[in-house]
Every structure is written in C-alpha cells, then in structure tokens.
Enzyme design. Structure first.
Site, PDB file in Angstrom:
ATOM      1  N   ASN A   1      -4.667 -10.780  -3.878  1.00 35.25           N
ATOM      2  CA  ASN A   1      -4.546 -10.163  -2.552  1.00 35.25           C
ATOM      3  C   ASN A   1      -4.076  -8.716  -2.696  1.00 35.25           C
ATOM      4  O   ASN A   1      -4.296  -7.884  -1.825  1.00 35.25           O
ATOM      5  CB  ASN A   1      -3.581 -10.950  -1.648  1.00 35.25           C
ATOM      6  CG  ASN A   1      -2.252 -11.280  -2.312  1.00 35.25           C
ATOM      7  OD1 ASN A   1      -2.083 -11.088  -3.504  1.00 35.25           O
ATOM      8  ND2 ASN A   1      -1.315 -11.798  -1.548  1.00 35.25           N
TER       9      ASN A   1
ATOM     10  N   ASP B   1       0.813  -1.222   0.000  1.00 30.07           N
ATOM     11  CA  ASP B   1       0.000   0.000   0.000  1.00 30.07           C
ATOM     12  C   ASP B   1       0.844   1.269   0.000  1.00 30.07           C
ATOM     13  O   ASP B   1       0.444   2.286   0.553  1.00 30.07           O
ATOM     14  CB  ASP B   1      -0.962   0.012   1.216  1.00 30.07           C
ATOM     15  CG  ASP B   1      -1.730  -1.287   1.318  1.00 30.07           C
ATOM     16  OD1 ASP B   1      -2.270  -1.721   0.290  1.00 30.07           O
ATOM     17  OD2 ASP B   1      -1.774  -1.868   2.413  1.00 30.07           O
TER      18      ASP B   1
ATOM     19  N   LYS C   1      -0.102   3.964  -8.809  1.00 30.01           N
ATOM     20  CA  LYS C   1      -0.007   5.266  -9.471  1.00 30.01           C
ATOM     21  C   LYS C   1       1.349   5.416 -10.187  1.00 30.01           C
ATOM     22  O   LYS C   1       1.413   5.894 -11.318  1.00 30.01           O
ATOM     23  CB  LYS C   1      -0.163   6.383  -8.435  1.00 30.01           C
ATOM     24  CG  LYS C   1       0.199   7.738  -9.011  1.00 30.01           C
ATOM     25  CD  LYS C   1       0.209   8.873  -8.034  1.00 30.01           C
ATOM     26  CE  LYS C   1       1.127   9.965  -8.558  1.00 30.01           C
ATOM     27  NZ  LYS C   1       1.008  11.234  -7.874  1.00 30.01           N
TER      28      LYS C   1
ATOM     29  N   GLN D   1       2.318  -6.184  -2.978  1.00 32.27           N
ATOM     30  CA  GLN D   1       2.616  -6.167  -1.542  1.00 32.27           C
ATOM     31  C   GLN D   1       3.893  -5.332  -1.290  1.00 32.27           C
ATOM     32  O   GLN D   1       4.157  -4.414  -2.042  1.00 32.27           O
ATOM     33  CB  GLN D   1       2.764  -7.586  -0.959  1.00 32.27           C
ATOM     34  CG  GLN D   1       1.458  -8.368  -0.909  1.00 32.27           C
ATOM     35  CD  GLN D   1       1.130  -9.102  -2.194  1.00 32.27           C
ATOM     36  OE1 GLN D   1       1.977  -9.707  -2.801  1.00 32.27           O
ATOM     37  NE2 GLN D   1      -0.108  -9.050  -2.610  1.00 32.27           N
TER      38      GLN D   1
ATOM     39  N   GLY E   1      -3.927  -4.868  -4.196  1.00 29.70           N
ATOM     40  CA  GLY E   1      -4.940  -3.911  -4.612  1.00 29.70           C
ATOM     41  C   GLY E   1      -4.260  -2.626  -5.003  1.00 29.70           C
ATOM     42  O   GLY E   1      -3.639  -1.972  -4.168  1.00 29.70           O
ATOM     43  N   HIS E   2      -4.283  -2.311  -6.273  1.00 29.21           N
ATOM     44  CA  HIS E   2      -3.621  -1.104  -6.748  1.00 29.21           C
ATOM     45  C   HIS E   2      -4.665  -0.075  -7.161  1.00 29.21           C
ATOM     46  O   HIS E   2      -5.438  -0.302  -8.080  1.00 29.21           O
ATOM     47  CB  HIS E   2      -2.694  -1.426  -7.923  1.00 29.21           C
ATOM     48  CG  HIS E   2      -1.525  -2.261  -7.505  1.00 29.21           C
ATOM     49  ND1 HIS E   2      -0.751  -2.972  -8.388  1.00 29.21           N
ATOM     50  CD2 HIS E   2      -1.003  -2.497  -6.292  1.00 29.21           C
ATOM     51  CE1 HIS E   2       0.194  -3.615  -7.716  1.00 29.21           C
ATOM     52  NE2 HIS E   2       0.060  -3.337  -6.446  1.00 29.21           N
TER      53      HIS E   2
ATOM     54  N   LYS F   1       2.105   2.068  -5.207  1.00 32.20           N
ATOM     55  CA  LYS F   1       2.816   1.581  -6.395  1.00 32.20           C
ATOM     56  C   LYS F   1       2.001   1.751  -7.665  1.00 32.20           C
ATOM     57  O   LYS F   1       2.544   2.065  -8.721  1.00 32.20           O
ATOM     58  CB  LYS F   1       3.150   0.087  -6.242  1.00 32.20           C
ATOM     59  CG  LYS F   1       4.130  -0.208  -5.141  1.00 32.20           C
ATOM     60  CD  LYS F   1       4.428  -1.698  -5.049  1.00 32.20           C
ATOM     61  CE  LYS F   1       3.284  -2.537  -4.549  1.00 32.20           C
ATOM     62  NZ  LYS F   1       2.896  -2.311  -3.157  1.00 32.20           N
TER      63      LYS F   1
HETATM   64  P1  IMP Z   1      -2.294 -13.047   2.222  1.00 29.34           P
HETATM   65  O1  IMP Z   1      -1.368 -12.486   1.200  1.00 29.34           O
HETATM   66  O2  IMP Z   1      -3.741 -12.918   1.871  1.00 29.34           O
HETATM   67  O3  IMP Z   1      -1.917 -14.455   2.628  1.00 29.34           O
HETATM   68  O4  IMP Z   1      -2.121 -12.168   3.567  1.00 29.34           O
HETATM   69  C1  IMP Z   1      -0.917 -12.171   4.330  1.00 29.34           C
HETATM   70  C2  IMP Z   1      -0.583 -10.781   4.851  1.00 29.34           C
HETATM   71  O5  IMP Z   1      -0.235  -9.933   3.764  1.00 29.34           O
HETATM   72  C3  IMP Z   1      -1.754 -10.070   5.551  1.00 29.34           C
HETATM   73  O6  IMP Z   1      -1.225  -9.291   6.610  1.00 29.34           O
HETATM   74  C4  IMP Z   1      -2.329  -9.174   4.475  1.00 29.34           C
HETATM   75  O7  IMP Z   1      -2.993  -8.057   5.015  1.00 29.34           O
HETATM   76  C5  IMP Z   1      -1.047  -8.772   3.765  1.00 29.34           C
HETATM   77  N1  IMP Z   1      -1.252  -8.368   2.368  1.00 29.34           N
HETATM   78  C6  IMP Z   1      -1.453  -9.158   1.302  1.00 29.34           C
HETATM   79  N2  IMP Z   1      -1.554  -8.430   0.182  1.00 29.34           N
HETATM   80  C7  IMP Z   1      -1.404  -7.149   0.544  1.00 29.34           C
HETATM   81  C8  IMP Z   1      -1.363  -5.917  -0.178  1.00 29.34           C
HETATM   82  O8  IMP Z   1      -1.469  -5.860  -1.410  1.00 29.34           O
HETATM   83  N3  IMP Z   1      -1.180  -4.795   0.555  1.00 29.34           N
HETATM   84  C9  IMP Z   1      -1.004  -4.833   1.905  1.00 29.34           C
HETATM   85  N4  IMP Z   1      -1.017  -5.948   2.610  1.00 29.34           N
HETATM   86  C10 IMP Z   1      -1.202  -7.101   1.946  1.00 29.34           C
END
Ligand code: IMP
Length: 418
Positions: free
Chosen positions: A40, A15, A20, A226, A42-43, A18
């Site tokens: 997982n 978060d 933008k 991530q 989100g951009h 990235k």
């Molecule tokens: P998972 O990737 O769903 O297994 O989650 C594992 C950890 O990574 C958790 O703390 C999620 O909140 C975090 N996480 C996964 N994807 C993102 C992302 O794109 N941004 C921020 N945190 C993420």
C-alpha cells in the site's frame, strides 16, 4: 554526535517524502529495514532525474552496498514483490543477494484482495478509501492467528491444509455475504507456493541478522511506511491503515528492541496532504488547496488518486512528536509554498459538541524569493526561516533536514544524523 540506529517516520497521513530522505541517509548505513505495512506504501525516489517508485522493497535498495530487510511486521504480496524486484533488475539494480525477507511475514492472498474490495464496496459512502490491496484483511488473519506466513510455504501439505480452511471461511463471506466470486486454491498457490524456489534464497531470520549487526556496531535505518495519523491505534480511526505506523512498531515488526533506537526522525511536509477518506481539519478546498496540489504534484504514488491538500497541522504534529518520541524533524517540499502571500499554521482545534474540529490558525507572511533547489540554510528567505523556526518552537524539537526539491542534491542538512 552521530547516531547508529536511525528511524524515519511520516508525521501525518503518509506521502511526506520519506523515500527521498531514506535514500539520502542510506549512504551512511549498513542496512535498511521495513517493519510494517505492505505494498500500500509508495515511495517515489528521484536520482539524477530518474524516477523510481518502490512499494515493498526498502528505499535503500538503490545503494549497491546496502542490505535491505523486510521484517515480520510487513504483509507480503509475493507477486508484487517479485514484480518490483524484476523492475529494479531491468533498471540494473541487483536485489536478490541483498534482500532478506522474514520467514514470519504474513502473506497477502487473493482472498484478502477480494475481501478488501468487497468490504469497501459494501461500505458505500462510508468507505475508508483503502488502496484495495488486501492489507486490512491480511492483518485481520494475522491477528486472528490463522494467517499464512512465508515459512508456511516450506511445507506444501500443511500449506494446502491451512489454505483449505481459510478458503472455506473467506469464500463463505465472499459468496454469501458480499455476493462476490469465490477464490480458488489454485489461485492462492499461484500467488505464493509457485514462487517458493525463487523466494527461498531471500527468506531468513531477520531478527538474528539485525542482532548481529548491532553487536558489530553497524548502523541500521528503519523505514516507516504511511504516516503516524494512519496508525491503527493513534490515527484517525477508522480512517487508518491496519498496522501501527509509529516508532513503537519497530520492535514488534522486526525484532529490534526499543532501547536500540538512537534517533527518530519525523518527516513532515511543509503543508499537509491526505489520500482517501477521513477527517482532515486543515483541508483547503479553495484555490490555495488546488495550487498546493498542482505545484506539489499531489497524486498518490500507489493508486494515482489526487491527494487532498491543506495547511500544516502542527497541533496534530505535537501529538505525533510525543507518540513517537521524535528526536528531530525533516521538513519536505518547502519550495511548494514559494510565492504564497500568507501561510497558515494550525496550532489548535476548537471542538464543538458533536466532536467536529475547527482549526485555529496562526498566520505567517509568505516569501517571494524561491526556496526551490536552495542547498544552504542561510540562503533561505528570512520568512521561510521564520516559518521553520515557528514549527520548531511549537514542537519543541529541532528541524535537522529541509528538502527543497525532489532530487537528492536539493537538500539542506543542518545536522548530520548518521
Ligand atoms: P489500506 O492501507 O490500503 O488499508 O488503506 C487505508 C488508508 O490508508 C487509506 O486512506 C489509504 O489511502 C491510506 N494509505 C495506505 N498507504 C498509504 C501510503 O503509503 N500513503 C498515503 N496513504 C496511504
């Protein structure tokens, strides 16, 4: 000098903004590649006031001339991919003839989602706080050498044979260990094979296509998802995601060797945030923390969960510079710090006997003149420039881009990267 192949990596827990920056840099590239993670991520992109949230499709998709690739390192939820494609199409963005998905992508099946949620529930207050989308269990099957890959859809008989074995194993766990409902073969086929005809034109050999780009001198951008501190090896284990989120993952995640990367950009938010559980030494649970959350609209783009907020952790950033061999930094959301009297930078941790880290801070004066929407470096208030200079000095690399608002236009580019 401009660079041909550019990498964008989040430096903390995701978060960092990235989407933008990738969207902005995409103007000068031929292709954008995702190489790890899944939906997982989100951009959030804001272009001319219009907000688009992407989870799987590379942020380059909004540029009509750019090709987008999903590499083999990405775990693929087919229904979610197709939903995203349809949403983009409804907004007038053509996707299908510009997107190639690696035949080697592991598929996220319904039992992965069921397992992710069951495991989290069983952990109780020890939970990771995952996005509940089946990411971890899908990577477990990949590493366990039993996962279903996109190419498996091409042979229905073999697919059913493999799925039956997987269902046997996973349903045993779901029913007998977690007391959850079993998953049917039908549900798995409905989430994968049933879409074969629609997917077939987008399935391809990403490695050789990217190799052909390299040979013709075309520029490619690699979009990390991530952040580095969520890396399965280098992150705050076990509170991490299940993939390598660092630059080293590019070679394994799409087949472009490490020598072909020219510039590695770390995206760092001017303060630090974290979604989900796990250590966060500089977290602020006071009014300043709430101020950052509110002003920075710190709610997860994927799950809508409020993000935890705190001071910029430069101590962690120094390690991240090293593990990614970062060339330069982009500081985002500088404007969120506007109006604060004092700003703290974490430069070290004091670690006690049981391993709890207490941050050591360097205090810097804040600034009154807003940085919001400022488009040139010299127009930034002096104290904001001093803050940025201190980060550069502590990290030993330059800050090449500064973002002062969500729109493409609210950006200061100190050095042209591509
Ligand atoms: P998972 O990737 O769903 O297994 O989650 C594992 C950890 O990574 C958790 O703390 C999620 O909140 C975090 N996480 C996964 N994807 C993102 C992302 O794109 N941004 C921020 N945190 C993420």
């Amino acid at each position: 000098m401009t660079n041909k192949n550019l990498v964008v990596i989040g430096t903390h827990w995701g978060d960092e903004g990235k989407g933008k920056i990738v969207d902005l840099l995409t103007e000068s590239v031929t292709a954008v590649v995702r190489f790890q993670g899944g939906h997982n991520a989100g951009h959030t992109l804001v272009v001319e006031g219009k907000k688009t949230v992407l989870h799987l499709i590379p942020s380059g998709i909004l540029h009509p001339k750019v090709r987008c690739f999903i590499g083999n390192g990405v775990v693929l939820s087919i229904p979610d991919l197709l939903k995203e494609i349809q949403e983009l199409e409804a907004a007038g963005v053509a996707v299908r003839d510009r997107l190639m998905i690696s035949l080697d992508c592991p598929i996220i099946m319904p039992y992965h989602v069921a397992l992710d949620q069951s495991v989290e529930q069983r952990r109780g207050n020890q939970k990771i706080g995952t996005t509940g989308r089946g990411i971890g269990p899908a990577y477990e099957d990949k590493v366990g050498r039993r996962g279903i890959r996109l190419r498996d859809l091409l042979d229905q008989e073999q697919l059913i044979f493999k799925l039956e074995a997987l269902l046997h194993q996973h349903n045993f766990m779901l029913e007998q260990y977690y007391g959850a409902a079993p998953v049917t073969l039908q549900a798995c086929l409905a989430a994968s094979y049933d879409f074969l005809a629609e997917l077939r034109p987008m399935m391809g050999d990403v490695l050789s296509t990217l190799a052909s780009y390299r040979k013709t001198g075309a520029s490619v951008l690699f979009e990390g998802a991530q952040g580095a501190l969520l890396d399965i090896d280098h992150g705050t284990y076990p509170f991490v995601t299940s993939s390598n989120t660092t630059a080293g993952a590019i070679s394994s995640g799409c087949g472009v060797g490490p020598r072909y990367l020219d510039y590695i950009l770390g995206i760092t938010k001017a303060y630090t945030t974290r979604v989900g559980e796990g250590p966060f030494p500089t977290e602020l649970k006071d009014d300043v923390g709430r101020h950052l959350a509110e002003k920075g609209h710190e709610f997860g783009a994927t799950t809508g969960r409020p993000r935890r907020c705190g001071w910029l952790d430069v101590h962690a950033l120094q390690r991240v510079v090293e593990m990614n061999s970062l060339t330069g930094l982009c500081i985002t959301k500088l404007d969120v710090l506007d109006g604060l009297k004092e700003i703290a930078l974490c430069t070290d941790y004091e670690v006690d006997a049981v391993g709890t880290s207490t941050p050591v801070y360097e205090m810097m004066p804040g600034w009154d003149t807003p940085t919001e929407s400022v488009k040139s470096f010299t127009e930034l208030p002096e104290n904001a420039r001093a803050y940025l200079a201190r980060i550069e000095a502590l990290c030993g690399i330059p800050i090449d881009i500064i973002s002062t608002g969500p729109d493409r236009s609210e950006t200061i580019i100190k050095r042209t990267l591509i």
